[in-house]
Design a protein around this motif. Structure first.
Motif, PDB file in Angstrom:
ATOM      1  N   VAL A  19       8.946   3.485   3.546  1.00  0.00           N
ATOM      2  CA  VAL A  19       8.449   4.786   3.950  1.00  0.00           C
ATOM      3  C   VAL A  19       9.320   5.799   3.570  1.00  0.00           C
ATOM      4  CG1 VAL A  19       7.438   6.311   5.838  1.00  0.00           C
ATOM      5  CG2 VAL A  19       6.874   3.643   5.731  1.00  0.00           C
ATOM      6  N   LYS A  20       8.957   6.781   2.626  1.00  0.00           N
ATOM      7  CA  LYS A  20       9.710   7.958   2.393  1.00  0.00           C
ATOM      8  C   LYS A  20       9.573   8.901   3.404  1.00  0.00           C
ATOM      9  CE  LYS A  20      10.129   7.512  -2.564  1.00  0.00           C
ATOM     10  NZ  LYS A  20       9.704   7.864  -3.929  1.00  0.00           N
ATOM     11  N   ASN A  21       8.252   9.343   3.585  1.00  0.00           N
ATOM     12  CA  ASN A  21       8.252  10.688   4.673  1.00  0.00           C
ATOM     13  C   ASN A  21       6.734  10.634   4.890  1.00  0.00           C
ATOM     14  OD1 ASN A  21       7.224  11.817   2.178  1.00  0.00           O
ATOM     15  ND2 ASN A  21       9.029  12.999   1.878  1.00  0.00           N
ATOM     16  N   THR A  22       6.385  11.641   5.884  1.00  0.00           N
ATOM     17  CA  THR A  22       5.025  11.717   5.905  1.00  0.00           C
ATOM     18  C   THR A  22       5.042  13.370   5.716  1.00  0.00           C
ATOM     19  OG1 THR A  22       4.958  10.307   7.821  1.00  0.00           O
ATOM     20  CG2 THR A  22       3.365  11.959   7.735  1.00  0.00           C
ATOM     21  N   VAL A  23       4.080  13.626   4.783  1.00  0.00           N
ATOM     22  CA  VAL A  23       3.668  15.274   4.451  1.00  0.00           C
ATOM     23  C   VAL A  23       2.515  15.214   4.434  1.00  0.00           C
ATOM     24  CG1 VAL A  23       5.999  15.040   2.906  1.00  0.00           C
ATOM     25  CG2 VAL A  23       3.836  14.199   2.013  1.00  0.00           C
ATOM     26  N   SER A  24       2.109  16.906   4.115  1.00  0.00           N
ATOM     27  CA  SER A  24       0.787  17.082   3.524  1.00  0.00           C
ATOM     28  C   SER A  24       0.486  16.892   2.098  1.00  0.00           C
ATOM     29  CB  SER A  24       0.560  18.526   4.240  1.00  0.00           C
ATOM     30  OG  SER A  24       0.226  18.524   5.680  1.00  0.00           O
ATOM     31  N   VAL A  25      -0.355  16.147   1.558  1.00  0.00           N
ATOM     32  CA  VAL A  25      -0.649  16.199   0.405  1.00  0.00           C
ATOM     33  C   VAL A  25      -1.969  16.646  -0.030  1.00  0.00           C
ATOM     34  CG1 VAL A  25      -0.929  14.375  -1.752  1.00  0.00           C
ATOM     35  CG2 VAL A  25       0.694  13.980   0.519  1.00  0.00           C
ATOM     36  N   ALA A  26      -1.908  17.545  -1.354  1.00  0.00           N
ATOM     37  CA  ALA A  26      -3.304  18.017  -1.601  1.00  0.00           C
ATOM     38  C   ALA A  26      -4.276  16.942  -2.167  1.00  0.00           C
ATOM     39  CB  ALA A  26      -3.023  19.154  -3.014  1.00  0.00           C
ATOM     40  N   LEU A  27      -5.309  16.987  -1.788  1.00  0.00           N
ATOM     41  CA  LEU A  27      -6.351  16.183  -1.849  1.00  0.00           C
ATOM     42  C   LEU A  27      -6.513  15.906  -3.461  1.00  0.00           C
ATOM     43  CD1 LEU A  27      -9.008  16.954   0.754  1.00  0.00           C
ATOM     44  CD2 LEU A  27      -7.697  14.853   0.628  1.00  0.00           C
ATOM     45  N   ALA A  28      -6.669  17.176  -4.102  1.00  0.00           N
ATOM     46  CA  ALA A  28      -6.478  17.233  -5.699  1.00  0.00           C
ATOM     47  C   ALA A  28      -5.385  15.965  -6.306  1.00  0.00           C
ATOM     48  CB  ALA A  28      -6.272  18.358  -6.151  1.00  0.00           C
ATOM     49  N   ASP A  29      -4.315  16.039  -5.732  1.00  0.00           N
ATOM     50  CA  ASP A  29      -3.325  14.977  -6.265  1.00  0.00           C
ATOM     51  C   ASP A  29      -3.473  13.588  -6.012  1.00  0.00           C
ATOM     52  OD1 ASP A  29      -2.254  17.473  -7.410  1.00  0.00           O
ATOM     53  OD2 ASP A  29      -0.904  17.667  -5.606  1.00  0.00           O
ATOM     54  N   ILE A  30      -4.322  13.102  -5.008  1.00  0.00           N
ATOM     55  CA  ILE A  30      -4.918  11.992  -4.931  1.00  0.00           C
ATOM     56  C   ILE A  30      -5.825  11.409  -5.503  1.00  0.00           C
ATOM     57  CG2 ILE A  30      -5.293  10.462  -2.715  1.00  0.00           C
ATOM     58  CD1 ILE A  30      -4.024  12.642  -0.902  1.00  0.00           C
ATOM     59  N   GLN A  31      -5.584  10.100  -5.989  1.00  0.00           N
ATOM     60  CA  GLN A  31      -6.964   9.346  -6.405  1.00  0.00           C
ATOM     61  C   GLN A  31      -6.885   8.077  -5.596  1.00  0.00           C
ATOM     62  OE1 GLN A  31      -5.179   9.039 -10.458  1.00  0.00           O
ATOM     63  NE2 GLN A  31      -5.045   6.912 -10.103  1.00  0.00           N
ATOM     64  N   PRO A  32      -8.150   7.534  -5.667  1.00  0.00           N
ATOM     65  CA  PRO A  32      -8.403   6.082  -4.872  1.00  0.00           C
ATOM     66  C   PRO A  32      -7.747   5.060  -5.848  1.00  0.00           C
ATOM     67  CG  PRO A  32     -10.351   7.368  -5.160  1.00  0.00           C
ATOM     68  CD  PRO A  32      -9.384   8.135  -5.771  1.00  0.00           C
ATOM     69  N   SER A  33      -7.723   3.905  -5.251  1.00  0.00           N
ATOM     70  CA  SER A  33      -7.111   2.694  -5.880  1.00  0.00           C
ATOM     71  C   SER A  33      -7.852   1.622  -6.242  1.00  0.00           C
ATOM     72  CB  SER A  33      -5.923   1.986  -4.849  1.00  0.00           C
ATOM     73  OG  SER A  33      -5.655   1.034  -5.211  1.00  0.00           O
ATOM     74  N   ASN A  34      -7.773   0.976  -7.170  1.00  0.00           N
ATOM     75  CA  ASN A  34      -8.606  -0.388  -7.660  1.00  0.00           C
ATOM     76  C   ASN A  34      -8.721  -1.387  -6.544  1.00  0.00           C
ATOM     77  OD1 ASN A  34     -10.089   1.084  -9.388  1.00  0.00           O
ATOM     78  ND2 ASN A  34      -8.365   0.464 -10.986  1.00  0.00           N
ATOM     79  N   TYR A  35      -7.324  -1.305  -5.598  1.00  0.00           N
ATOM     80  CA  TYR A  35      -7.006  -2.443  -4.812  1.00  0.00           C
ATOM     81  C   TYR A  35      -7.775  -2.534  -3.674  1.00  0.00           C
ATOM     82  CZ  TYR A  35      -2.948  -2.728  -7.490  1.00  0.00           C
ATOM     83  OH  TYR A  35      -1.886  -2.849  -8.788  1.00  0.00           O
ATOM     84  N   ASN A  36      -8.589  -1.477  -3.266  1.00  0.00           N
ATOM     85  CA  ASN A  36      -9.071  -1.298  -1.967  1.00  0.00           C
ATOM     86  C   ASN A  36     -10.328  -2.285  -2.153  1.00  0.00           C
ATOM     87  OD1 ASN A  36     -10.610  -0.493   0.257  1.00  0.00           O
ATOM     88  ND2 ASN A  36     -10.581   1.619  -0.098  1.00  0.00           N
ATOM     89  N   PRO A  37     -10.363  -3.195  -0.970  1.00  0.00           N
ATOM     90  CA  PRO A  37     -11.544  -4.190  -0.885  1.00  0.00           C
ATOM     91  C   PRO A  37     -12.603  -3.704  -0.656  1.00  0.00           C
ATOM     92  CG  PRO A  37     -10.094  -4.446   0.891  1.00  0.00           C
ATOM     93  CD  PRO A  37      -9.482  -3.499   0.019  1.00  0.00           C
ATOM     94  N   ARG A  38     -12.864  -2.548   0.239  1.00  0.00           N
ATOM     95  CA  ARG A  38     -13.833  -1.658   0.458  1.00  0.00           C
ATOM     96  C   ARG A  38     -14.766  -0.796  -0.831  1.00  0.00           C
ATOM     97  NH1 ARG A  38     -16.047   0.113   4.935  1.00  0.00           N
ATOM     98  NH2 ARG A  38     -14.107  -0.122   6.167  1.00  0.00           N
ATOM     99  N   LYS A  39     -15.639  -1.209  -1.320  1.00  0.00           N
ATOM    100  CA  LYS A  39     -16.165  -0.880  -2.351  1.00  0.00           C
ATOM    101  C   LYS A  39     -17.489   0.174  -1.974  1.00  0.00           C
ATOM    102  CE  LYS A  39     -13.430  -3.147  -5.017  1.00  0.00           C
ATOM    103  NZ  LYS A  39     -12.149  -2.485  -5.396  1.00  0.00           N
TER     104      LYS A  39
END
Length: 111
Positions: free
Chosen positions: A10-30
């Motif tokens: 764990v590096k840190n907890t921060v506020s991240v822009a939603l625009a800078d986040i993408q879903p992962s192919n690893y998520n078992p929930r489809k």
């Protein structure tokens, strides 16, 4: 898996822009139930995001979701620009393990 976290993954907890986040192919929930996402979005509008999502860096100022994709999607519906996130410095294998573990007790996860 616990070892990976306890060894300063764990590096840190921060506020991240939603625009800078993408879903992962690893998520078992489809499949994501739209009604439940709208309900969660309503809750987020009223109370905010109560639990940070987990992300890992994939490029400069770009992140991939490790866990918390429902919160991410509901935050988009709620019109948020940022979301609280724990930044994890983990391998592909650990990211996949964490995504599966996070969803084991959830309903409607794709087998």
């Amino acid at each position: 898996m616990e070892t990976a976290i306890s060894q300063t993954a764990v590096k840190n907890t921060v506020s991240v822009a939603l625009a800078d986040i993408q879903p992962s192919n690893y998520n078992p929930r489809k499949n994501f139930d739209e009604k439940s996402l709208v309900e969660l979005a309503d809750s987020i509008r009223q109370q905010g995001v109560l639990q940070a999502i987990g992300v890992r860096p994939i490029a400069e100022n770009r992140f991939e979701i490790v866990f918390g994709e429902r919160r991410y999607r509901a935050s988009q519906i709620a019109g948020l620009e940022e979301i609280p996130a724990v930044i994890l410095d983990i391998s592909d294998e650990t990211a996949e393990e964490m995504a599966v573990t996070e969803n084991l007790q959830r309903k409607d996860v794709t087998p």
